[in-house]
Design a protein around this motif. Structure first.
Motif, short mmCIF file in Angstrom:
data_model
loop_
_atom_site.label_atom_id
_atom_site.label_comp_id
_atom_site.label_asym_id
_atom_site.label_seq_id
_atom_site.Cartn_x
_atom_site.Cartn_y
_atom_site.Cartn_z
N VAL C 4 -54.07 -12.84 4.20
CA VAL C 4 -55.27 -12.70 3.38
C VAL C 4 -55.43 -11.26 2.92
N LEU C 5 -55.18 -10.35 3.84
CA LEU C 5 -55.30 -8.93 3.52
C LEU C 5 -54.29 -8.54 2.44
N ALA C 6 -53.07 -9.04 2.58
CA ALA C 6 -52.04 -8.74 1.59
C ALA C 6 -52.47 -9.28 0.22
N LEU C 7 -53.02 -10.48 0.22
CA LEU C 7 -53.47 -11.09 -1.03
C LEU C 7 -54.59 -10.27 -1.67
N GLU C 8 -55.54 -9.88 -0.86
CA GLU C 8 -56.68 -9.10 -1.38
C GLU C 8 -56.24 -7.73 -1.88
N MET C 9 -55.32 -7.12 -1.16
CA MET C 9 -54.85 -5.80 -1.58
C MET C 9 -54.11 -5.89 -2.91
N TYR C 120 -61.63 -14.05 5.28
CA TYR C 120 -61.87 -13.86 3.85
C TYR C 120 -62.78 -12.66 3.61
N TYR C 121 -63.93 -12.65 4.27
CA TYR C 121 -64.90 -11.58 4.01
C TYR C 121 -64.39 -10.22 4.45
N PHE C 122 -63.74 -10.20 5.61
CA PHE C 122 -63.26 -8.90 6.07
C PHE C 122 -62.02 -8.45 5.31
N GLY C 123 -61.23 -9.39 4.88
CA GLY C 123 -60.09 -9.02 4.03
C GLY C 123 -60.59 -8.37 2.75
N LYS C 124 -61.61 -8.97 2.18
CA LYS C 124 -62.19 -8.43 0.96
C LYS C 124 -62.87 -7.08 1.22
N TYR C 125 -63.53 -6.97 2.34
CA TYR C 125 -64.20 -5.73 2.73
C TYR C 125 -63.19 -4.58 2.78
N ILE C 126 -62.10 -4.82 3.48
CA ILE C 126 -61.09 -3.77 3.63
C ILE C 126 -60.49 -3.41 2.27
N ALA C 127 -60.19 -4.43 1.47
CA ALA C 127 -59.60 -4.16 0.16
C ALA C 127 -60.56 -3.38 -0.73
N ALA C 128 -61.85 -3.76 -0.70
CA ALA C 128 -62.85 -3.04 -1.51
C ALA C 128 -62.98 -1.60 -1.03
N PHE C 201 -70.69 -1.07 -0.04
CA PHE C 201 -72.13 -1.21 -0.27
C PHE C 201 -72.36 -2.10 -1.49
N GLY C 202 -71.63 -1.82 -2.56
CA GLY C 202 -71.73 -2.66 -3.76
C GLY C 202 -71.36 -4.10 -3.45
N MET C 203 -70.29 -4.27 -2.69
CA MET C 203 -69.86 -5.63 -2.33
C MET C 203 -70.95 -6.34 -1.53
N SER C 204 -71.62 -5.62 -0.66
CA SER C 204 -72.67 -6.22 0.16
C SER C 204 -73.87 -6.63 -0.67
N VAL C 205 -74.10 -5.93 -1.76
CA VAL C 205 -75.20 -6.32 -2.67
C VAL C 205 -74.95 -7.73 -3.19
N ALA C 206 -73.67 -8.08 -3.33
CA ALA C 206 -73.33 -9.42 -3.82
C ALA C 206 -73.71 -10.52 -2.84
N LEU C 274 -70.95 -3.50 7.63
CA LEU C 274 -70.18 -4.28 8.61
C LEU C 274 -71.03 -5.40 9.19
N LEU C 275 -72.27 -5.07 9.49
CA LEU C 275 -73.16 -6.09 10.06
C LEU C 275 -73.38 -7.24 9.07
N LEU C 276 -73.66 -6.88 7.83
CA LEU C 276 -73.88 -7.92 6.82
C LEU C 276 -72.63 -8.78 6.63
N THR C 277 -71.50 -8.14 6.63
CA THR C 277 -70.25 -8.88 6.43
C THR C 277 -69.95 -9.76 7.64
N TRP C 278 -70.23 -9.26 8.81
CA TRP C 278 -70.01 -10.05 10.02
C TRP C 278 -70.93 -11.28 10.03
N MET C 279 -72.20 -11.05 9.65
CA MET C 279 -73.14 -12.17 9.60
C MET C 279 -72.69 -13.21 8.58
N ARG C 280 -72.18 -12.74 7.48
CA ARG C 280 -71.67 -13.62 6.45
C ARG C 280 -70.49 -14.42 6.97
#
Lengths: 286, 221, 287
Positions: C4-9, C120-128, C201-206, C274-280
């Motif tokens: 997933v990380l490779a895909l997101e990157m 998915y969410y953390f892969g996207k987090y790291i890529a962003a 931060f921008g990603m979390s606004v989403a 991180l908290l928001l993404t973890w909750m998601r």
């Protein structure tokens, strides 16, 4: 008749239903007024301590000037960094954000239904221009009225007289003369909205070629460049009363501001109309 | 995967009861149809079974494991829910390749074969955004079964397809059934549903109104 | 997770937005370098004239150093001011919008059912994070490269503190006069970190809105609002003048630039996102 219906639709959906933006504008005006009050308090404290002057009660004119002033000319110097006119930038950036997406979203969503029923692309575009003008004017009106109300509630004199020593401390900007009412009336209440309408129209026209966020980026660049460089060609300068030749001695003139703004508005309306005639109306995949 | 069991499942969204005390059992190697008018809960049920949303009350078990507790999603799932969703700048093959790269269960040759099976050209260089509605639908179906999942969920698979496309869907479903997959489909076209399904659940207001077995009588509609 | 990380990157770095942002940043970095080099050339020219005439005994050459003119220390050109003012936008434009777009197009479910929510969410987090950080880092590195090739890296002297704008209590000031290269490294690292944090931060606004423009501009407006807040609090707390990343990442002029705003805001951004993404990732329902 169709045009009036379009304008009514735009005013209802583009202004009235987006009332939260005006709540934001009110909150911003309140915050700026509070900031001004703290600076006035500092000035008065200093005046009492040093005995150089007496305490000043700021007028409505002082308050409005503080909020819309901008910054005096920056002379590039490696040992003097450029500082942004923060209030001025925040105010106008919010306005740009407010007027950014409405036309673009309307075109790609429900506005299509209006477009096919009015049988005229030009009417749709002109209606959006009218909406843009009303949006800018209403934004300014909300700010002015909020400041007026706050001045009334705080007992400030409702006059347009400027107190030069106070403004030199709070803005800071050298303000020549005891207070020119008529020029202030014009540069703050007429020229600034006109300039912002021109920039907002430019942004809206750009969205016909570019993505909204790119248009916004261009608007930010224009604002920053205007703040950095005093130039009659950078439109944002005319929205800074403190750079008006009446106050600063050297600066931009009202006449040039009106002409340039009118030219930009005309160009935006015209080029936007030409572009829109051939524009492919496609839905956003969102 | 052998069985999926929904036990007294209820789902409430903003005070609306979209699924109402629904119970049913599904077995592998069968094709199940969901029939009902708009708003009867077909898509919601599919969302619940796929693990995308959680029941307000009740439970869903997949081979005895409760979904949403120890199991986030069915372990082997292929899904087409409402409109197909892919990335606009990439071709059909690239889109499938990206999805397949997650689990790496199938290779590129298999993806090409799947694209041919659904009637698309694997070497088509057009990006997804230039696909017609029918092409998008075919790609969505391809993505749902390309990794040979144990559970295949297709929501209105015949949307935007011509008669050839509909025949294609029938063939694909039969192939999935023959493979031993559990197939769950919904369709507005009752003829297709009756033709393809082994059992049909008729939904009304979020609960099972009737459970029909093949061969189906005309009055079932 | 690896897949997933490779895909997101791949999606993050092979998209036109990332390239466009890096290009814009590099243009600003190069223009800042050009203006600074012109200034440097002018200064050294006049110093040389004065030295030749015997008029000046101390040309203060230590002030004319790479450490005075690279983009972070350049507070007088339009281009460096633009770069740092636009930094919150430049960091969100490459990939912070991705989750919002995939959610709006229902593509999210295609990936989530295959890899699970958390991945998915953390892969996207790291890529962003990485794309936002690199998008602002690369122009700075380019500027450093150009300036380092053009201006000698004379070690700053504390005697000329007013010319550098780095005084006691400023960000990493302890190493500026002793290990200036380390100072550069630390400032660059800070820019990378904040580029990444603003992107996530921008990603979390989403998580709260489907409006893509809001996702892109919210971090920018928060930074601008922090600037105004800093100015408002300045009379009560001198340290607060440079609350905004726009200020403390670049040159701040006469204001002291302490470390605590960076630490505080960085900590809040990291923990909050991180908290928001973890909750998601735990229980988010996807419709």
């Amino acid at each position: 008749m169709k045009f009036i219906k379009l304008v009514r639709y735009d005013l209802r959906h583009g202004l009235l239903k987006r009332w939260k933006w005006y709540v934001g504008a009110v909150l911003m005006a309140v915050a700026f007024w509070l900031l001004f009050c703290t600076k006035v308090a500092s000035y008065n404290r200093g005046a009492l301590i040093t005995g150089d002057g007496s305490a000043i009660t700021p007028s409505f004119g002082d308050t409005v000037f503080f909020v819309f002033a901008g910054m005096s000319e920056y002379i590039p110097d490696p040992h003097q960094s450029f500082s942004f006119p923060l209030i001025w930038m925040l105010l106008y950036l919010v306005l740009f954000w407010m007027t950014l997406e409405y036309a673009h979203n309307d075109l790609t969503k429900t506005g299509q239904q209006f477009l096919i029923r009015t049988n005229g692309r030009m009417l749709w575009w002109l209606s959006k221009c009218v909406w843009n003008f009303c949006a800018v004017l209403s934004f300014f009106a909300v700010i002015w009225l909020t400041l007026l109300l706050l001045c009334l509630l705080s007992g400030s004199p409702i006059s347009l007289t400027l107190h030069a020593p106070l403004l030199e401390f709070t803005v800071p900007a050298a303000v020549s003369g005891p207070g020119y009412v008529a020029p202030l009336l014009f540069s703050v209440f007429c020229l600034a909205p006109l300039v912002l309408f021109a920039l907002s129209m430019l942004q809206m026209a750009f969205t016909l070629w570019l993505k909204p966020i790119v248009s916004f980026l261009i608007s930010v660049v224009i604002l920053v460049a205007s703040a950095y460089k005093l130039s009659p060609l950078l439109l944002g300068n005319y929205a800074m009363p403190v750079r008006n030749v009446i106050y600063s001695g050297t600066g931009v003139t009202n006449a040039a501001g009106v002409l340039l703004s009118a030219a930009v508005i005309a160009a935006a309306v015209l080029f936007g109309a030409v572009r829109f005639r051939k524009y492919d109306v496609l839905p956003i995949e969102e | 995967m052998e069985t999926i069991e929904c036990k007294d499942v209820t789902k409430i969204i903003k005070k609306n009861k979209v699924i109402d005390h629904l119970s049913l059992t599904l077995h592998a190697g069968q094709i199940y149809g969901l029939q009902g008018i708009n708003g009867s809960g077909k898509t919601m049920l599919m969302r619940l079974i796929s693990g995308l949303i959680y029941p307000t009350s009740g439970s869903i078990f997949i081979d005895g494991e409760e979904l949403g507790k120890r199991l986030a999603f069915p372990k082997s799932l292929g899904l087409l829910l409402e409109n197909p969703a892919f990335l606009d700048p990439y071709t059909g093959f690239q889109n499938l390749h990206q999805l397949a790269s997650i689990k790496r269960l199938v290779n590129d040759d298999h993806l090409r074969e799947v694209l041919r099976e659904v009637g698309l050209n694997p070497d088509d260089r057009r990006p997804y955004r230039k696909y017609s509605l029918g092409m998008k639908q075919r790609l969505g179906i391809a993505a749902a079964y390309m990794e040979n999942p144990d559970l295949v969920i297709l929501d209105e698979p015949t949307n935007a397809l011509d008669t050839d496309g509909i025949e294609l869907v029938k063939k694909i479903l039969q192939a999935q059934k023959a493979r031993g997959a559990l197939v769950l489909i919904s369709c507005h076209d009752l003829e297709i549903l009756r033709h393809m399904s082994d059992e049909i659940f008729v939904l009304e207001d979020g609960h099972v109104k009737a459970h029909l077995f093949a061969p189906f009588e005309e009055e079932a509609s | 997770m690896k897949n997933v990380l490779a895909l997101e990157m791949r999606k993050a770095f092979r998209n036109r937005s990332f390239l466009a942002v890096v290009l814009i940043g590099c243009v600003l970095g190069l223009l800042s370098a050009w203006m600074c080099l012109m200034q440097y050339g002018q200064d050294t020219y006049y110093f040389q004239i004065e030295a030749d005439s015997g008029y000046i005994s101390n040309p203060m050459l230590e002030v004319e150093s790479f450490y005075t003119y690279w983009i972070v220390m350049d507070g007088f050109t339009l281009f460096s001011s633009l770069f740092f003012y636009l930094l919150p936008l430049l960091s969100t434009l490459p990939y912070a919008w991705s989750y919002c777009q995939e959610r709006n197009r229902a593509y999210e479910r295609n990936l989530v059912v295959r890899c699970g929510r958390f991945r998915y969410y953390f892969g996207k987090y790291i890529a962003a994070f990485l794309s936002g950080g690199l998008a602002v880092l690369l122009p700075v590195l380019l500027n450093i490269l150009v300036m380092a090739m053009s201006i000698p890296a004379r070690t700053p002297q504390a005697d000329y503190m007013i010319y550098y704008g780095v005084s006691y209590g400023d960000l990493f000031s302890a190493v500026f006069y002793t290990y200036p290269a380390l100072y550069v490294l630390l400032r660059v690292l800070l820019i990378f970190l904040f580029g990444g944090l603003l992107a996530v931060f921008g990603m979390s606004v989403a998580y709260f809105t489907r409006n893509r423009v809001a996702v892109l501009v919210t971090p920018f407006f928060c930074c601008v609002a922090l600037q105004v807040l800093g100015q408002a609090l300045y009379s009560y707390m001198a340290d607060s003048a440079l609350l905004s990343p726009i200020n403390f990442l670049g040159q701040s002029g006469d204001f002291s630039r302490p470390l605590w705003p960076a630490l505080l805001e960085g900590g809040i951004l990291l923990a909050g996102t991180l908290l928001l993404t973890w909750m998601r990732g735990r229980k988010h329902e996807i419709y």
